[in-house]
Design an enzyme around this catalytic site. Structure first.
Site, PDB file in Angstrom:
ATOM      1  N   CYS A   1      38.186  42.518  41.214  1.00 36.15           N
ATOM      2  CA  CYS A   1      37.867  41.446  40.432  1.00 36.15           C
ATOM      3  C   CYS A   1      38.189  40.168  41.360  1.00 36.15           C
ATOM      4  O   CYS A   1      37.654  39.710  42.770  1.00 36.15           O
ATOM      5  CB  CYS A   1      38.421  40.868  39.183  1.00 36.15           C
ATOM      6  N   ALA A   2      38.430  39.089  40.685  1.00 32.56           N
ATOM      7  CA  ALA A   2      38.375  37.846  40.945  1.00 32.56           C
ATOM      8  C   ALA A   2      39.850  37.475  42.335  1.00 32.56           C
ATOM      9  O   ALA A   2      40.089  37.498  43.114  1.00 32.56           O
ATOM     10  CB  ALA A   2      38.562  36.536  40.934  1.00 32.56           C
TER      11      ALA A   2
END
Length: 309
Positions: free
Chosen positions: A261-262
């Site tokens: 994800c981030a």
């Protein structure tokens, strides 16, 4: 508690809250731009008896990347300070409903503890169900334990002597992917790479919330946004609906998968969704997009260009 599901309802927890074998952890965490203090919010109200687990500070203090996994020794020291044993059954929740709690679920599993479940719908569902909440002042036992866990990690990274850890860890390295593994996978394509960020950030058409971080995605990855796992109440969708979300993006549940994800938080929601489908050994790329994007010469794929560096 069904280990094949790894999620429990607020009704179940309410009925079992007095069970001494069960420990409840508040793993609330928020993006920096939200300007929310999860520890302060915990002190103001939390599920009775819950302890606060600081995702940001119980982490690797030797890196600039946010909330990377701590060392085995640091994690053991923090969990020991919280008073958690290897025999405990843990239920973890967060203040958004289903956001950062799966990160802690994954973290405990990385360190060998499978007796952990995520509260479906989290604290919002608990409150909307009319169940009791508790506050704790700074001198309370709950707050003291949570603060001690943070200090234990700080002492570990400062090489100061800390109290002996009684919680025993067993690292499962196959659940953690590094930058090098991601690079190798671009060449070898052994694993399908799922990115849990929302579509605009994956496509490069919407900005990243962290200042100075470009949007786009890692070559070869596919987008299955973490909200696709949940309904409007932040409860997990039924298994068949979750499965459809993956199939729609061309993800085969028969073949190996890695998730990012981030910063390695919401990827764990997708990993938990896959767990509910029987995919129990899904690795997470801990550094995720924030680590990938900041490399010199990083290959960044967007909908508007094949790649940029």
């Amino acid at each position: 508690m069904d280990r094949n599901d790894a999620v429990v309802s607020v009704e179940w927890l309410h009925q079992n809250l007095e069970n001494p074998e069960i420990k409840v952890l508040d793993a609330s965490w928020y993006m920096p731009f939200e300007n929310r203090d999860p520890f302060q919010e915990y002190k103001e109200e939390h599920i009775p008896g819950a302890l606060f687990f600081d995702v940001d500070n119980i982490s690797d203090l030797n890196t600039d990347l946010p909330h990377m996994l701590p060392s085995e020794e640091a994690f053991a020291s923090a969990v020991t300070a919280l008073g958690i044993t290897n025999d405990d059954k843990i239920v973890v929740y967060d203040g958004k409903g289903m956001y950062s709690a799966p990160r802690l679920w994954w973290t405990f599993r990385v360190f060998g503890h499978d007796n952990i479940w995520v509260l479906d719908g989290g604290f919002p569902k608990w409150k909307s169900s009319g169940f009791e909440v508790q506050s704790s002042d700074s001198s309370s036992n709950e707050v003291s334990k949570s603060s001690s866990a943070i200090r234990a990690v700080e002492q570990h990274y400062k090489k100061n002597l800390a109290s002996p850890a009684t919680f025993k860890v067993l690292l499962r390295p196959h659940l953690i992917w590094t930058l090098d593994k991601i690079k190798q996978n671009i060449e070898d394509k052994t694993h399908q790479h799922i990115d849990a960020r929302v579509r605009g950030r994956f496509d490069g058409t919407a900005p990243e919330p962290r200042k100075g971080v470009r949007s786009g995605h890692i070559p070869g990855s596919k987008c299955v946004p973490f909200p696709d796992m949940l309904n409007s109440e932040q409860l997990f969708l039924p298994r068949d609906e979750i499965q459809i979300r993956f199939e729609k993006e061309g993800v085969s549940l028969e073949n190996p998968i890695v998730v990012s994800c981030a910063t390695g938080v919401t990827a764990c929601i997708v990993a938990l969704g896959l767990y509910k489908l029987g995919k129990k050994e899904i690795p997470v790329y801990d550094g995720s997009w924030t680590e990938w994007e900041c490399q010199p010469g990083a290959i960044i794929v967007t909908v508007n260009s094949a790649s940029s560096s």
